[in-house]
Scaffold this motif. Structure first.
Motif, mmCIF file in Angstrom:
data_model
loop_
_atom_site.group_PDB
_atom_site.id
_atom_site.type_symbol
_atom_site.label_atom_id
_atom_site.label_comp_id
_atom_site.label_asym_id
_atom_site.label_seq_id
_atom_site.Cartn_x
_atom_site.Cartn_y
_atom_site.Cartn_z
ATOM 1 N N VAL A 1 8.943 4.717 4.154
ATOM 2 C CA VAL A 1 7.920 3.605 4.949
ATOM 3 C C VAL A 1 8.091 3.537 6.461
ATOM 4 O O VAL A 1 9.385 3.794 7.006
ATOM 5 C CB VAL A 1 8.447 2.211 4.566
ATOM 6 C CG1 VAL A 1 7.539 1.183 5.221
ATOM 7 C CG2 VAL A 1 8.276 1.963 3.175
ATOM 8 N N ASP A 2 7.081 3.554 7.306
ATOM 9 C CA ASP A 2 7.204 3.655 8.786
ATOM 10 C C ASP A 2 7.989 2.192 9.293
ATOM 11 O O ASP A 2 7.712 1.245 8.703
ATOM 12 C CB ASP A 2 5.773 3.589 9.370
ATOM 13 C CG ASP A 2 5.053 5.105 9.082
ATOM 14 O OD1 ASP A 2 5.802 5.974 9.177
ATOM 15 O OD2 ASP A 2 3.812 4.950 8.858
ATOM 16 N N ASN B 1 0.915 -1.208 -0.124
ATOM 17 C CA ASN B 1 0.110 -0.103 0.088
ATOM 18 C C ASN B 1 0.934 1.257 -0.040
ATOM 19 O O ASN B 1 0.415 2.241 -0.719
ATOM 20 C CB ASN B 1 -0.737 0.119 1.207
ATOM 21 C CG ASN B 1 -2.284 -0.895 1.079
ATOM 22 O OD1 ASN B 1 -2.154 -1.390 -0.028
ATOM 23 N ND2 ASN B 1 -2.603 -1.476 2.277
ATOM 24 N N ALA B 2 1.778 1.113 0.904
ATOM 25 C CA ALA B 2 2.593 2.440 0.966
ATOM 26 C C ALA B 2 3.595 2.747 -0.151
ATOM 27 O O ALA B 2 3.579 3.974 -0.617
ATOM 28 C CB ALA B 2 3.681 2.203 2.120
#
Lengths: 336, 507
Positions: free
Chosen positions: A259-260, A187-188
Motif C-alpha cells: 500500500v502506498d 480498493n488496494a
C-alpha cells in the motif's frame, strides 16, 4: 457621573474586543510588485487557517508563525476563516491579492476532497495555488481497542475478508482524509469495511476506547495520548519505514501489504499569480522556521513530525495525489 | 486519587505566580464571556502561543480559568440586556432579564455568581469522587446519545407558556433551521443554495444572539422612547434572605444536572442549563412566577452551567478524550505544554494534575469575590437611557457576531434570526423551543444515522443495554406526564365548561 462610568465601561470593553479579535484590518501597502522589498517592514502577512481556532491546523500555525515573523521582519498573523468544510477559507486564499501578504493551509491530501467534489462549490483547484513548502507530516496509522481480538493487522484484515461489510471503522468526517484513505485501502486490498462517520478525531478515538467501533484509521497525532496510556493498540503505520513516534509499530509493508504511504502534509500556498521571488522569500522563511529547534520540539509535542518538503516537491506530490485520489472521490459521489 | 492529593494541589496553587495566572485567566474569561459572540474557545487558542514561555502548570491554570470564567461573564449580558454572552446563558435570560426590568438586576447578578460558585465547587468535589469511574461515561454510545437528545425534546413542554401548539411551532422552526447544511452521514447538501458559508449550517451563537438579543432591541424600539421606564429603576443590589433561601436547593440540583451532563460526550451547555431550568419550573411551588423573574430560574441554570464547565474536563483528564470543542482546545494546550492529557497525567505529572484541579476551586472563589462588587458596576449600565444603550447593544452584537468566524455572513444570519425572533414575539410564540430544536436537531440526526450505520440498519440497536432501556422508560414517562396528562386534563375541563359556551357566544 454614573452614566459616564457606564459608558466608559462599555467603551473599554469594546476596545478590548477589538484588540482580542484583531479587527484592526490588514496593514501595509499592497502595491509591491517585486520582491526586493518584500515584505515591507511592519507590514502584516495573513496566514489563513481554514479551520476553527484550536483545531490541529490552527495550533501548528500558531507554533510556526512567530518563527516566520522573526525571519521576515513583518507580522505574520494567524487568521481563522472557518466554514464550508474549509472551502470558505481556501476560497479566500485563492482569491486574495497575489502579493505574498496572504497564504494559507493547503494540506495534502485533505484539500483534494474540497475541490474534486463539485457539490462543495469550491472556487479553486490545484492551479489556483502556488505552494511555498510543507513544514510537517502526520503518518497514518490503524488502531484498535486494547482488548481487541485483533492482535495484528493481518488478523484484522482476514476478519474483514471473512465477513465483508461487517467490521466497523470510524472516521473523523465524511469525505475527509480518513474516509478517502479507507476507500484507497479498500480498493488496494480488495476489502469492504462498514465505515461510520463521527464529528471529530476525538469522537472517533472515543468510539475505539469504548469499543463502539472495531478499529480506526487516522493521523498518528490523534491516537497519541491513548497509545501512550495503552488504551489503544496501534496495529500498523501506513508508511514505508517506521514512524519515530511509534517506532515499535510495524509498517504496512513489513506486514506484507503493498500500500502506498498515506501521510498527510501540512503544506502552505499563496495564490498562483504571486511573483516567483516573493514565493521564494516565503519559502525560505518557512524553511528556516520549520528547522528552528524550538519549533520542531513544539511540533513533536503535538505528535506531528517536523519534515521539510520544498515547494517544488509539494507541487509534484499534489499532482500525484490528485491522480490517485480523484477516482475514489468520483466513486464516493456516485454513491450518494 | 482523593482529597489528600487535592489538598496537596491547593498547596501548590497558593504560590504568588499560580494565583496571579488564575486571576488573569478569570478576568480574561469574564471579559470574553461578557462580549457576545467572542467565546472562550477562541480566547484560549489565541493565548496558547502566549503561554509557551510559562511553566506548564501556570499556563493550564490560566487557560482553564478562561473557560469557566466565561461561564460567569456570559450571565451579565444575559441578565442586563437579554443577550446571552454564551449559548449556555440562554436559560438565564428567561428570568434574569425579567428581574432586571423590575429593578432587581443586582440580586439577579449576585444570585447568579453565588450559584455559579456552588456549581463550580460541587463540580470539583464530583471531579475527585467520580474521576476513577469516568470510563462509564463512554457507555453512552451513539444509540444512547440519540435517546438522550430525544428526551431533551420533552423539555419543550416546560417552555410552552400558555399555548403548547405555539411551542411546537417554535421547536419545529428550530429543527427546520437545524437541517441547513451538508448532512454529516450521507453528504447531501440541504438548503445551502451552493453557498459554502451554509455548508456547516447556521451558527448557533449568531442565531441565538439574533433571536434573543436583536428581537428585544426591535421590540423596545417599537414601543418608542416612552415604552420603557428609562432609565430603569435599580433597587437594592444584594439579594434578600428570601432570594437566598429560594436559590439554595435549585443551585444544588442544577449542579448535579450540570455535573452529569458534562460527563457525556458532546452534551451542549445550552441544553443542560435549559434542562435545569425546566426541572426547577416543574418542581417549584411558584412555577407561575417562572418567566416573570423567579430567582430559582437563575440559580439552577447558572449552577448547572458551571458544574458542567468543570465536569466536562474529567474525560480529558482521565481518558485523554475531549468531549466538546472547548475542551478539545484545552487538550491542545496540554500537548503544547508537553503534557499528555489522560491517565498518564496522574502517573507522570500528578502534582501538575492536582494543582490544576485545585486551581478550579481557587478560580471559582476569585470569580465570586470579583463578581459581587462588579455587579454594582454592571448594573450602572442599566442607568444609561435606553435609546443610547440600544445603540451600544447593536454595535456589540455586530462586533460579537463578526468575531465568531471573522465572517460578515454571520451578521446577516444574526439579523435574519432577529427579525424571526421579533415576529415570534409579536404573535406570542415562545423563543426557547426554537433554540432547543436548533441545538438538539443535529444531535438527534447524527446519532440516529450513526447508530444505524453501526448496526447496519438494524433498529434493535436502540433497545440494547440497560442504559437505552432506562432512557426509553423515562421518555415514555415524560410523554405520559408531560403531554398526555395535560391533554386529558384540558379535555375534562372543556367538558365541564361546555354548558357555559352558548352564553359566551350570546355575548
Amino acid at each position: 457621573m454614573k452614566k459616564l462610568t457606564a459608558l466608559t465601561t462599555t467603551a473599554l470593553a469594546a476596545s478590548v474586543a477589538l484588540a482580542l479579535t484583531g479587527c484592526g484590518g490588514t496593514a501595509g501597502s499592497t502595491t509591491t510588485s517585486a520582491a526586493a522589498d518584500f515584505p515591507k517592514a511592519g507590514s502584516t502577512i495573513e496566514w489563513i487557517v481554514p479551520s476553527a481556532a484550536g483545531a490541529g491546523n490552527d495550533i501548528l500555525a500558531r507554533i510556526v508563525a512567530p518563527a516566520m515573523q522573526e525571519d521576515l521582519g513583518a507580522n505574520v498573523k494567524v487568521v481563522n476563516k472557518e466554514g464550508g468544510s474549509q472551502v470558505v477559507g481556501l476560497n479566500y486564499v485563492a482569491q486574495a491579492k497575489p502579493d505574498g501578504l496572504t497564504f494559507g493551509n493547503t494540506n495534502i491530501p485533505s484539500i483534494l476532497g474540497r475541490y474534486l467534489d463539485p457539490s462543495k462549490k469550491a472556487a479553486f483547484d490545484r492551479s489556483s495555488f502556488t505552494p511555498i513548502g510543507s513544514f510537517a507530516t502526520n503518518s497514518v496509522v490503524i488502531g484498535v481497542n486494547k482488548d481487541s481480538k485483533y492482535k495484528t493487522i493481518k488478523e484484522l484484515f482476514d476478519a474483514v475478508k471473512a465477513e465483508p461489510g461487517k467490521i466497523t471503522v470510524g472516521t473523523d468526517s465524511r469525505a475527509g482524509d480518513d474516509h478517502i484513505n479507507l476507500r484507497l485501502l479498500e480498493n488496494a486490498l480488495g476489502l469492504d469495511f462498514n465505515i461510520v462517520h463521527y464529528n471529530s478525531g476525538a469522537d472517533k478515538v472515543a468510539a475505539i476506547v469504548s469499543g463502539e467501533t472495531d478499529f480506526a484509521l487516522g493521523g498518528v497525532s490523534s491516537f497519541f495520548g491513548q497509545y501512550k496510556s495503552g488504551d489503544i493498540k496501534l496495529l500498523t503505520v501506513i508508511e514505508d519505514s517506521p514512524s519515530s513516534f511509534v517506532p515499535d509499530v510495524p509498517t504496512m509493508k513489513s506486514s506484507g501489504y503493498d500500500v502506498d504511504p498515506m501521510a498527510s502534509n501540512f503544506a502552505l500556498s499563496v495564490p498562483s499569480k504571486t511573483p516567483k521571488d516573493v514565493v521564494a522569500k516565503l519559502e525560505s522563511a518557512l524553511k528556516k522556521a520549520a528547522e528552528t529547534p524550538a519549533v520542531q520540539e513544539k511540533l513533536k509535542g503535538a505528535a506531528t513530525q517536523p519534515t521539510w518538503v520544498p515547494a517544488a516537491d509539494v507541487s509534484k506530490m499534489w499532482e500525484e495525489r490528485e491522480t490517485l485520489i480523484k477516482p475514489v472521490i468520483d466513486e464516493l459521489l456516485k454513491q450518494q | 486519587m482523593g482529597f489528600d492529593q487535592l489538598l496537596g494541589g491547593l498547596a501548590t496553587v497558593f504560590t504568588p505566580e499560580h494565583l496571579l495566572f488564575a486571576l488573569l485567566g478569570c478576568v480574561l474569561g469574564m471579559l470574553v464571556g461578557v462580549l457576545p459572540g467572542f467565546g472562550p474557545a477562541a480566547a484560549v487558542s489565541l493565548l496558547i502561543p502566549v503561554t509557551f514561555g510559562l511553566d506548564a502548570t501556570s499556563a493550564i491554570i490560566m487557560l482553564a480559568a478562561i473557560l469557566y470564567g466565561a461561564a460567569y461573564g456570559g450571565t451579565t449580558t444575559a441578565v442586563l440586556l437579554r443577550i446571552p454572552g454564551e449559548a449556555s446563558s440562554i436559560a438565564t435570560t428567561l428570568d434574569g432579564y425579567q428581574m432586571a426590568k423590575k429593578g432587581r438586576g443586582g440580586p439577579a447578578l449576585v444570585i447568579a455568581a453565588l450559584a455559579s460558585f456552588v456549581g463550580g465547587l460541587i463540580g470539583v468535589i464530583g471531579f475527585v469522587v467520580v474521576a476513577p469511574f469516568s470510563r462509564l461515561a463512554l457507555e453512552f454510545g451513539a444509540p444512547e446519545l440519540f435517546l438522550v437528545s430525544l428526551l431533551g425534546f420533552a423539555l419543550i413542554t416546560s417552555f410552552a407558556g400558555s399555548n403548547p401548539a405555539k411551542a411546537l411551532l417554535s421547536a419545529a422552526a428550530g429543527l427546520a433551521i437545524a437541517t441547513v447544511g451538508v448532512d454529516s452521514g450521507v453528504g447531501i447538501a440541504r438548503f445551502t443554495f451552493d453557498m459554502p458559508e451554509l455548508f456547516d449550517g447556521l451558527g448557533l451563537v449568531a442565531v441565538v444572539m439574533g433571536v434573543f438579543g436583536l428581537s428585544e432591541v426591535l421590540g423596545q424600539a417599537q414601543k418608542g422612547p416612552l415604552g420603557v421606564p428609562s432609565p430603569l429603576k435599580v433597587a437594592r443590589l444584594l439579594p434578600t434572605r428570601t432570594d437566598l433561601q429560594r436559590s439554595a436547593f435549585p443551585s444544588l440540583r442544577g449542579s448535579l444536572i450540570g455535573f452529569f451532563m458534562g460527563l457525556l460526550p458532546g452534551s451542549p451547555g445550552a441544553a443542560t442549563s435549559l434542562a435545569s431550568y425546566a426541572a426547577e419550573k416543574r418542581i417549584s411551588k411558584r412555577s407561575k412566577e417562572f418567566g416573570k423573574g423567579a430567582v430559582e430560574g437563575i440559580a439552577g441554570p447558572e449552577a448547572a452551567n458551571n458544574a458542567l464547565a468543570v465536569s466536562s474536563m474529567i474525560p480529558l483528564f482521565t481518558l485523554g478524550i475531549p468531549t466538546s470543542a472547548t475542551v478539545a482546545i484545552m487538550a491542545g494546550a496540554f500537548t503544547m505544554n508537553g503534557l499528555i492529557p489522560g491517565p498518564l497525567l496522574f502517573r507522570d505529572n500528578p502534582d501538575v494534575a492536582w494543582a490544576i484541579i485545585a486551581s478550579l476551586i481557587v478560580g471559582n472563589l476569585i470569580l465570586l469575590v470579583l463578581n459581587v462588587p462588579l455587579a454594582r458596576v454592571w448594573i450602572a449600565v442599566l442607568k444609561v437611557p435606553f435609546h443610547y444603550l440600544m445603540a451600544a447593544i447593536l454595535a456589540f452584537m455586530f462586533l460579537g457576531t463578526y468575531s465568531i468566524n471573522g465572517s460578515p455572513f454571520d451578521i446577516l444570519i444574526m439579523l435574519g434570526a432577529g427579525i424571526l425572533g421579533y415576529i415570534f414575539q409579536l404573535v406570542k410564540v415562545p423563543l426557547t423551543p426554537l433554540v432547543l430544536g436548533l441545538i438538539l436537531g443535529p444531535l438527534l440526526e447524527e446519532n440516529f444515522q450513526r447508530s444505524l450505520a453501526l448496526s447496519r440498519g438494524d433498529y434493535g440497536v436502540f433497545l440494547e443495554g440497560p442504559i437505552s432501556l432506562t432512557l426509553i422508560g423515562v421518555i415514555v414517562l415524560a410523554i405520559l406526564f408531560g403531554a398526555v396528562r395535560p391533554l386529558i386534563a384540558s379535555m375534562l375541563k372543556k367538558k365541564t365548561t361546555t354548558p357555559i359556551a352558548p352564553k359566551e357566544l350570546a355575548k
